[in-house]
Design an enzyme around this catalytic site. Structure first.
Site, PDB file in Angstrom:
ATOM      1  N   ARG A  50     -14.526  -6.140  12.119  1.00  0.00           N
ATOM      2  CA  ARG A  50     -15.706  -6.806  12.683  1.00  0.00           C
ATOM      3  C   ARG A  50     -15.864  -6.553  14.183  1.00  0.00           C
ATOM      4  NH1 ARG A  50     -13.094 -12.820  12.530  1.00  0.00           N
ATOM      5  NH2 ARG A  50     -11.298 -12.106  13.623  1.00  0.00           N
ATOM      6  N   HIS A 177       4.998  -3.866  -2.887  1.00  0.00           N
ATOM      7  CA  HIS A 177       5.406  -2.545  -2.390  1.00  0.00           C
ATOM      8  C   HIS A 177       6.774  -2.119  -2.942  1.00  0.00           C
ATOM      9  CE1 HIS A 177       7.579  -4.761   0.791  1.00  0.00           C
ATOM     10  NE2 HIS A 177       8.271  -3.658   0.995  1.00  0.00           N
ATOM     11  N   HIS A 239       9.072  -9.472  -5.137  1.00  0.00           N
ATOM     12  CA  HIS A 239       9.980  -8.317  -5.147  1.00  0.00           C
ATOM     13  C   HIS A 239      11.188  -8.520  -6.088  1.00  0.00           C
ATOM     14  CE1 HIS A 239       7.417  -7.357  -1.917  1.00  0.00           C
ATOM     15  NE2 HIS A 239       8.089  -7.917  -0.939  1.00  0.00           N
TER      16      HIS A 239
HETATM   17  C1  BG6 Z   1       7.632  -8.222   2.669  1.00  0.00           C
HETATM   18  C2  BG6 Z   1       7.973  -9.597   3.186  1.00  0.00           C
HETATM   19  O1  BG6 Z   1       6.893  -8.308   1.475  1.00  0.00           O
HETATM   20  O2  BG6 Z   1       8.829  -7.487   2.420  1.00  0.00           O
HETATM   21  C3  BG6 Z   1       8.833  -9.501   4.425  1.00  0.00           C
HETATM   22  O3  BG6 Z   1       6.776 -10.304   3.466  1.00  0.00           O
HETATM   23  C4  BG6 Z   1      10.062  -8.650   4.161  1.00  0.00           C
HETATM   24  O4  BG6 Z   1       9.229 -10.796   4.865  1.00  0.00           O
HETATM   25  C5  BG6 Z   1       9.644  -7.288   3.569  1.00  0.00           C
HETATM   26  O5  BG6 Z   1      10.774  -8.482   5.380  1.00  0.00           O
HETATM   27  C6  BG6 Z   1      10.852  -6.491   3.146  1.00  0.00           C
HETATM   28  O6  BG6 Z   1      10.429  -5.214   2.765  1.00  0.00           O
HETATM   29  P1  BG6 Z   1      11.425  -3.957   2.842  1.00  0.00           P
HETATM   30  O7  BG6 Z   1      10.634  -2.840   2.266  1.00  0.00           O
HETATM   31  O8  BG6 Z   1      11.768  -3.792   4.282  1.00  0.00           O
HETATM   32  O9  BG6 Z   1      12.621  -4.318   2.031  1.00  0.00           O
END
Ligand code: BG6
Length: 489
Positions: A50, A177, A239
């Protein structure tokens, strides 16, 4: 389901293009994809925010993101090619009329349209309405949702309902992710491409499973978000639950998105609930106090910048999970994750059952359990802890614990390990949903987490403190010791 089409150009729109995630991860990942020729030559990247910004200023900002966040040295021709793909569109997200500016830029006839919502979830409603108002939604339009999808079942349903008013489920790509990480994907290969594991993967041979996602970092200036969330909502609901389901699920019939997601959902449905009656036996919450990380002093959680000194939010959690199905009867899964732990390490450790009888007692009184250690990060790899005879003659058979160690960086030394976001972005363009979370999965895992959160709220017990730089509260050791086990360390 939209067909997987790798040959069509894409209009990849990032809402919140000037935000942290976009600058740190999305733009650098698009660069890496362009570098290895995985972007169609006509693919365009459309940034939405924006702020009043000229096209030149926008491009300059994105160049700066590449220079700051791409780890390898930049290839100038790839940088120019990527920057030439960029278009900036100013939209106030809550003004539907302004989405016509986006409509003028994109090419609905010829392209796949991916809309990446890299913004806070409360804005999803405005964006969906705006896209609908400007008639940008076609069967080839996809939306990518960043976590968190809610903070409990109710709020996740609200978000999902909001998006579902405009998009069908097969147009929605919910990001976790971890599902884009090379080693998390390798869990599928390990389990379903190796007969030694397909036949040794149940209560007959496995004693228990440990899943650790240990972080060295603290809150990193994200107090506002983290304190409302805590490690359980931030890390376990997504995760760790994803890793758990991949380890525990039945073999899917094929690699299609729904085949895999159906099996993961069955595991989530089989999780034994944790309630006020068993929460003290099954869970441990912790919060770090000041300590040392790699010899350097760091503040405690309550003293972090902008912190609330009376917060009872957990930065550590350990949980004993029981899966009530045939395969995993009496095989506990122990999960643990925390901030400011000794080191950054994510791994799955499968402990196999002890042998029923030891014929080597004279030289080795208690034979240790075989272990399969799957190192997710860093130093990605797989190792098997097993017994071998020490070479030599004359003194009977002497045994020794040995490691069969496969380090990915050695075995695949000439292959660069892609960042999770590179893979996930590419799959959204190709229309492959297998690495994204379906609505029923998200909601089922929230249901299970909500029960734990409710039990904690009723028990009123504050989290136990642990010094930064350790493996969490002592009670986490006791959680396993009660079952005659100990954490892999
Ligand atoms: C994120 C969390 O989804 O994953 C973070 O919000 C965390 O708090 C991160 O630090 C860890 O990701 P990775 O890929 O570094 O293990």
């Amino acid at each position: 389901m939209p067909s997987i089409d790798t040959n069509k150009p894409c209009d990849f729109t990032i809402f919140g293009v000037l935000g942290d995630l976009s600058r740190r991860k999305l733009i650098p990942s698009l660069y890496q994809l362009d570098r290895v020729a995985l972007l169609h030559e006509d693919t365009r990247i459309i940034g939405v925010a924006r702020h009043q910004l000229s096209q030149e200023d926008f491009v300059a900002k994105m160049r700066d993101s590449l220079e700051t966040f791409v780890n390898d040295s930049l290839e100038p021709d790839v940088v120019e090619r990527l920057l030439n793909r960029l278009h900036y569109v100013l939209i106030n997200l809550d003004v539907p009329e302004e989405y016509s500016r986006l409509q003028e830029v994109i090419d609905q006839e010829q392209r796949v349209l991916v809309n990446y919502f890299s913004v806070a979830p409360f804005l999803f409603d405005d964006i969906c309405k705006g896209l609908d108002y400007a008639a940008i939604v076609t069967p080839e339009t996809r939306v990518v949702l960043e976590k968190p999808i809610g903070r409990d079942l109710e709020t996740s349903q609200e978000i999902n309902d909001t998006v579902a008013r405009v998009f069908t489920e097969d147009q929605v790509y919910r990001i976790d992710h971890y599902l884009g990480k090379e080693t998390v994907m390798n869990l599928l290969a390990l389990r379903f491409a190796n007969s030694i594991f397909t036949t040794n993967w149940d209560h007959n041979t496995i004693d228990h499973v440990q899943i650790t996602v240990a972080e060295e970092v603290g809150i990193e200036g994200r107090w506002g978000y983290f304190d409302k969330s805590g490690q359980t909502r931030d890390m376990v609901q997504n995760h760790l639950m994803q890793i758990l389901t991949l380890v525990a699920m039945e073999p899917p019939v094929n690699m299609h998105g729904d085949s895999i997601r159906n099996e993961k959902l069955k595991v989530l449905k089989a999780l034994r609930p944790i309630t006020i009656d068993n929460v003290d036996d099954k869970t441990v919450r912790g919060q770090y106090k000041a300590g040392f990380i790699k010899g350097k002093p760091v503040p405690g959680y309550l003293e972090e910048e902008d912190g609330n000194p009376s917060s009872a939010t957990e930065s550590f959690v350990a949980i004993r999970v029981d899966i009530d199905n045939w395969r995993w009867a009496d095989v506990p899964f122990y999960l643990r994750t925390g901030k400011r732990l000794t080191t950054k390490r994510s791994e799955v450790v499968i402990y196999f059952k002890r042998l029923p009888h030891n014929i080597f007692k004279d030289s080795y009184k208690h034979l240790p359990q075989n272990k399969l250690v799957i190192r997710l990060q860093p130093d990605e790899g797989v190792e098997i802890v097993m017994m071998n005879k020490v070479p030599g003659i004359g003194k009977g058979i002497k045994l020794q614990k040995t490691l069969l160690d496969l380090s990915f960086s050695e075995a695949f030394s000439d292959v660069r390990i892609a960042d999770a976001y590179e893979r996930l972005i590419l799959e959204t363009m190709h229309g492959n949903q297998s690495l994204f979370i379906r609505r029923d999965e998200v909601e089922r895992s929230w249901k299970w987490i909500d029960s734990i959160q409710d039990a904690w709220a009723s028990s009123n017990e504050p989290p136990r403190s642990y010094p930064a730089g350790t493996w969490g509260p002592v009670a986490s050791v006791a959680l396993l010791a009660r079952d005659g086990r100990e954490w892999e360390e």
